[in-house]
Design a protein around this motif. Structure first.
Motif, PDB file in Angstrom:
ATOM      1  N   UNK A   1      39.080  72.114  27.776  1.00 41.50           N
ATOM      2  CA  UNK A   1      39.584  72.203  29.151  1.00 41.50           C
ATOM      3  C   UNK A   1      40.070  73.607  29.468  1.00 41.50           C
ATOM      4  N   UNK A   2      40.761  74.251  28.526  1.00 46.93           N
ATOM      5  CA  UNK A   2      41.233  75.622  28.732  1.00 46.93           C
ATOM      6  C   UNK A   2      40.054  76.576  28.859  1.00 46.93           C
ATOM      7  N   UNK A   3      39.017  76.360  28.025  1.00 47.55           N
ATOM      8  CA  UNK A   3      37.818  77.191  28.133  1.00 47.55           C
ATOM      9  C   UNK A   3      37.165  77.051  29.503  1.00 47.55           C
ATOM     10  N   UNK A   4      37.058  75.795  29.969  1.00 42.57           N
ATOM     11  CA  UNK A   4      36.448  75.546  31.272  1.00 42.57           C
ATOM     12  C   UNK A   4      37.263  76.188  32.384  1.00 42.57           C
ATOM     13  N   UNK A   5      38.592  76.105  32.274  1.00 45.13           N
ATOM     14  CA  UNK A   5      39.459  76.721  33.268  1.00 45.13           C
ATOM     15  C   UNK A   5      39.246  78.232  33.288  1.00 45.13           C
ATOM     16  N   UNK A   6      39.188  78.852  32.109  1.00 42.52           N
ATOM     17  CA  UNK A   6      38.980  80.294  32.043  1.00 42.52           C
ATOM     18  C   UNK A   6      37.653  80.702  32.653  1.00 42.52           C
ATOM     19  N   UNK A   7      36.598  79.941  32.323  1.00 39.73           N
ATOM     20  CA  UNK A   7      35.273  80.265  32.836  1.00 39.73           C
ATOM     21  C   UNK A   7      35.224  80.166  34.351  1.00 39.73           C
ATOM     22  N   UNK A   8      35.809  79.097  34.897  1.00 41.77           N
ATOM     23  CA  UNK A   8      35.811  78.915  36.348  1.00 41.77           C
ATOM     24  C   UNK A   8      36.661  79.975  37.033  1.00 41.77           C
ATOM     25  N   UNK A   9      37.842  80.243  36.487  1.00 38.20           N
ATOM     26  CA  UNK A   9      38.742  81.231  37.075  1.00 38.20           C
ATOM     27  C   UNK A   9      38.102  82.611  37.109  1.00 38.20           C
ATOM     28  N   UNK A  10      37.455  82.983  36.023  1.00 40.94           N
ATOM     29  CA  UNK A  10      36.824  84.300  35.963  1.00 40.94           C
ATOM     30  C   UNK A  10      35.647  84.391  36.924  1.00 40.94           C
TER      31      UNK A  10
END
Length: 497
Positions: free
Chosen positions: A350-359
């Motif tokens: 979930x943290x990885x997905x959040x980072x990818x979307x945010x970036x």
């Protein structure tokens, strides 16, 4: 007559798995809320830990945007890589991997180290406790002065009650009669006693605290200035004609006080040196710090976007406890380890997905608003959530979540992601102008106006029309009020602010 039978119908239903629910929830959290979430998970889950920095750890490349108009394509930063948005840039519009079955082996577990685009920073600054840097409150500051005074014990009790009735600005909220009723009648306290203690409090620091209205507050401060004709006129103005000063009716003030404009300017300058809210300087409200979620920097002519590594540190599964998974024979312990392993895997993903979307969203915003990064608010372009959603092939609700309470550090300051979205207004040239740019133009026109003759909304509308921006007077008034700028009548002043 009713008949029983079976019917076959086809239909689609959307079922949100626990992983997807967690991913969506983490996406809309602010950086501080995310840190608290990760900290709680680290404390409760022994199979989750912060990734240790190792020599063979390889930082993720930063995302580099397309060159701007003034940049050269052969001047690429050595430490960056130009990449396109990945196919899975929309993790929240795709399926999260299936749940980890309780009988899964360690080898079946997906790579447990979370990614971070910045990669250059360590985790030493993550989750550090922020000290309470707020100053002591107004009441505590006054109580300290009361304790140091020579008042009797009864007077100190009265002073404590009075101080507890002050608001944040330092004004007395409760009538003296109500304060009197709060005391036991056996103390033999009367209204005069409370009045005397109040007068004492009004002489404490900050001067003017304990006043019951603005007039009394200003008169208390004026009473401590050296006597002069100017002070006498200022006191008379506050006592008798404060309403005229609030209306900025300077002609009437000059007439009532029988003074010339030059002397009136000196009186107004004196009054502006006073503090109408003496308690504000001792507000106990803690500073609200903003931690940027992403950074944008110009490197050799190119805008480079990267995430803040300290906001979302690298997470990984604790290898020591993970190796114990195959050694545990007790069914209860085995279930405990597998359950925590599954939760750790979900959080990392979930943290990885959040980072990818945010970036991805940050990159898309900077690409659209590169002119703002270069020239400021007046170069802001119209942008709506749908534009970014279509570019990243994501839903507008996802863009809305990722732009709420997320901040971007730019060369022009720190701004919330939503700041870069604004409606458009057509111009005479056939192009469009963002509402943010129009606000910036209005603010500039007002800042440069003659304060003795401020520009009216009609005049501001005409000036914008001359620049090719067709806006109505009511639109100008709406934008002006949104920026908390007074009307031309209220802006009129004899002295510069």
């Amino acid at each position: 007559m009713l008949r029983q039978g079976f019917d076959l119908k086809l239909g689609q239903t959307l079922s949100m798995t626990p992983q997807l629910q967690q991913a969506i929830r983490l996406l809309q959290l602010s950086s501080l809320e995310l840190q608290n979430e990760i900290q709680q998970a680290l404390e409760e889950n022994p199979l989750l830990q912060l990734a240790e920095d190792t020599d063979d750890s390889r930082p993720e490349p930063e995302i580099e945007l397309a060159p701007t108009a003034d940049s050269s394509s052969d001047n690429k930063p050595d430490n960056t890589t130009t990449v396109d948005a990945p196919d899975d840039a929309s993790p929240f519009d795709q399926d999260i991997p299936d749940e980890l079955h309780m009988d899964a082996e360690w080898e079946d577990v997906y790579d447990t180290r979370s990614s971070n685009s910045d990669g250059a920073g360590d985790n030493s600054g993550f989750l550090e406790n922020q000290g309470d840097t707020a100053d002591s409150g107004l009441q505590e500051h006054l109580l300290w002065q009361i304790r140091m005074s020579n008042l009797t014990s009864i007077d100190k009790q009265i002073a404590t009650v009075i101080i507890s009735s002050l608001d944040d600005a330092g004004y007395l909220c409760d009538p003296l009669e109500d304060i009197l009723e709060s005391f036991d009648q056996d103390l033999l306290i009367d209204l005069d006693d409370i009045e005397v203690v109040l007068k004492f409090i009004q002489q404490l620091d900050p001067l003017g605290v304990g006043a019951r209205n603005l007039r009394e507050c200003l008169l208390i401060q004026l009473a401590h200035l050296p006597e002069s004709r100017l002070l006498f006129k200022a006191r008379h103005l506050v006592e008798k004609h404060l309403d005229l000063m609030e209306r900025r009716d300077y002609k009437e003030i000059s007439k009532r006080l029988k003074i010339e404009q030059g002397e009136l300017e000196e009186i107004l300058l004196l009054l502006r040196s006073l503090q109408p809210r003496p308690g504000s300087a001792y507000s106990a409200t803690a500073a609200d710090y903003i931690v940027p979620d992403a950074y944008v920097r110009k490197i050799k002519g190119d805008w480079v976007v990267s995430l803040n590594a300290q906001v979302t540190p690298n997470l990984q599964v604790n290898q020591y406890y993970a190796d114990m998974l195959g050694q545990v024979k007790n069914e209860r312990d085995s279930t405990y380890f597998k359950s925590n392993l599954q939760q750790a895997r979900w959080l990392i993903r979930s943290v990885e997905s959040r980072n990818s979307t945010l970036l991805g969203v940050a990159k898309a915003i900077v690409e659209r608003q590169s002119a703002f990064m270069q020239y400021g608010e007046q170069a802001m372009k119209p942008l709506i959530l749908r534009d970014i959603a279509e570019e990243l092939e994501m839903h507008e609700s996802t863009i809305s979540r990722v732009t709420t309470n997320k901040y971007l550090y730019t060369p022009r300051g720190i701004f919330e992601f939503k700041y870069f979205f604004s409606s458009q207004v057509d111009t005479d040239t056939g192009s469009s102008c963002s509402s943010t740019a129009i606000r910036a133009m209005l603010k500039k026109l007002i800042n440069e106006e003659n304060q003795g003759s401020p520009l009216s909304d009609n005049q501001l509308t005409a000036l914008l029309n001359q620049q090719g921006i067709n806006v109505a007077r009511r639109t100008v008034a709406k934008y002006r009020e949104a920026m908390s700028i007074p009307s031309s009548h209220d802006r009129k002043a004899l002295l510069p602010t």
